[in-house]
Design a protein around this motif. Structure first.
Motif, short mmCIF file in Angstrom:
data_model
loop_
_atom_site.label_atom_id
_atom_site.label_comp_id
_atom_site.label_asym_id
_atom_site.label_seq_id
_atom_site.Cartn_x
_atom_site.Cartn_y
_atom_site.Cartn_z
N ALA A 50 1.01 4.03 -3.01
CA ALA A 50 0.78 5.44 -2.69
C ALA A 50 1.96 6.29 -3.16
CB ALA A 50 0.56 5.62 -1.19
N THR A 51 3.17 5.80 -2.97
CA THR A 51 4.36 6.54 -3.41
C THR A 51 4.40 6.65 -4.93
OG1 THR A 51 5.56 5.76 -1.46
CG2 THR A 51 6.88 6.59 -3.30
N GLY B 274 1.81 6.50 -7.00
CA GLY B 274 0.72 7.40 -7.38
C GLY B 274 1.11 8.86 -7.17
N ALA B 275 1.75 9.14 -6.06
CA ALA B 275 2.18 10.51 -5.79
C ALA B 275 3.24 10.95 -6.80
CB ALA B 275 2.72 10.63 -4.36
N ALA C 64 0.84 -1.20 0.00
CA ALA C 64 0.00 0.00 0.00
C ALA C 64 0.88 1.25 0.00
CB ALA C 64 -0.94 0.00 1.20
N GLY C 65 1.95 1.22 0.78
CA GLY C 65 2.87 2.37 0.81
C GLY C 65 3.54 2.58 -0.53
#
Length: 181
Positions: free
Chosen positions: A17-18, A20-21, A13-14
């Motif tokens: 998210a990274t 995607g950012a 998940a991390g």
């Protein structure tokens, strides 16, 4: 769920998210760069267009001033004949206007090109009609002279409207910041 699976899912998940950012940041930077480049491109095109439009309007106004006496509502105030000097002056101004119309047409955009070419086309008709007075001095040509005068008056008015239309289109093109489609 055991602790190992939770740790793997948390790391996944991390990572997502990274990623995607990073993608969002990259997209935002590309958009910012594109907007900056487009703005710079428009600025670089605006400056020469301004000068080209200004020269075209100046030449068109010169022709307008030379033919303004034909806009009189009183046909008795119109000249009966055109001297050779005036004939050459009108032809010279028309030729200079042609050159400036070509420059304005190439500078674009399309609506300015159309307005410049329309004004140039009407300038030819205007000068041609004005020069038609040449040689119609005899009494037997009076009906033809009256017809040419009426035609000339109508073309003068159309030319003036066309020139105004060009000015408005040029202003619009110069004011366009690219935010409207």
């Amino acid at each position: 769920m055991d602790a190992g699976t939770a740790a793997v899912l948390g790391a996944l998940a991390g990572s997502i998210a990274t990623i995607g950012a990073a993608l969002a940041t990259g997209w935002a930077q590309r958009e910012g760069a594109r907007i900056t480049a487009r703005s710079e491109h428009r600025r670089e095109r605006r400056e020469p267009r301004h000068d080209i439009y200004k020269e075209f309007i100046s030449e068109a106004n010169q022709l307008s001033h030379q033919t303004g006496l034909y806009l009189s509502f009183d046909v008795d105030l119109m000249p009966d004949d055109i001297t050779e000097d005036r004939r050459q002056l009108l032809s010279g101004v028309s030729a200079a206007l042609d050159e400036k119309a070509l420059e304005a047409a190439l500078a674009g955009p399309k609506r300015v090109t159309e307005a410049a070419l329309e004004t140039a086309r009407l300038s030819h008709r205007l000068v041609g009609s004005a020069l038609n007075f040449q040689g119609l001095t005899e009494e037997r040509h009076q009906r033809m002279r009256d017809s040419v005068r009426k035609s000339l008056l109508a073309i003068c008015r159309r030319y003036e409207r066309s020139l105004e239309g060009f000015v408005f289109q040029a202003q619009s093109a110069l004011d366009d910041d690219g935010s409207r489609k």
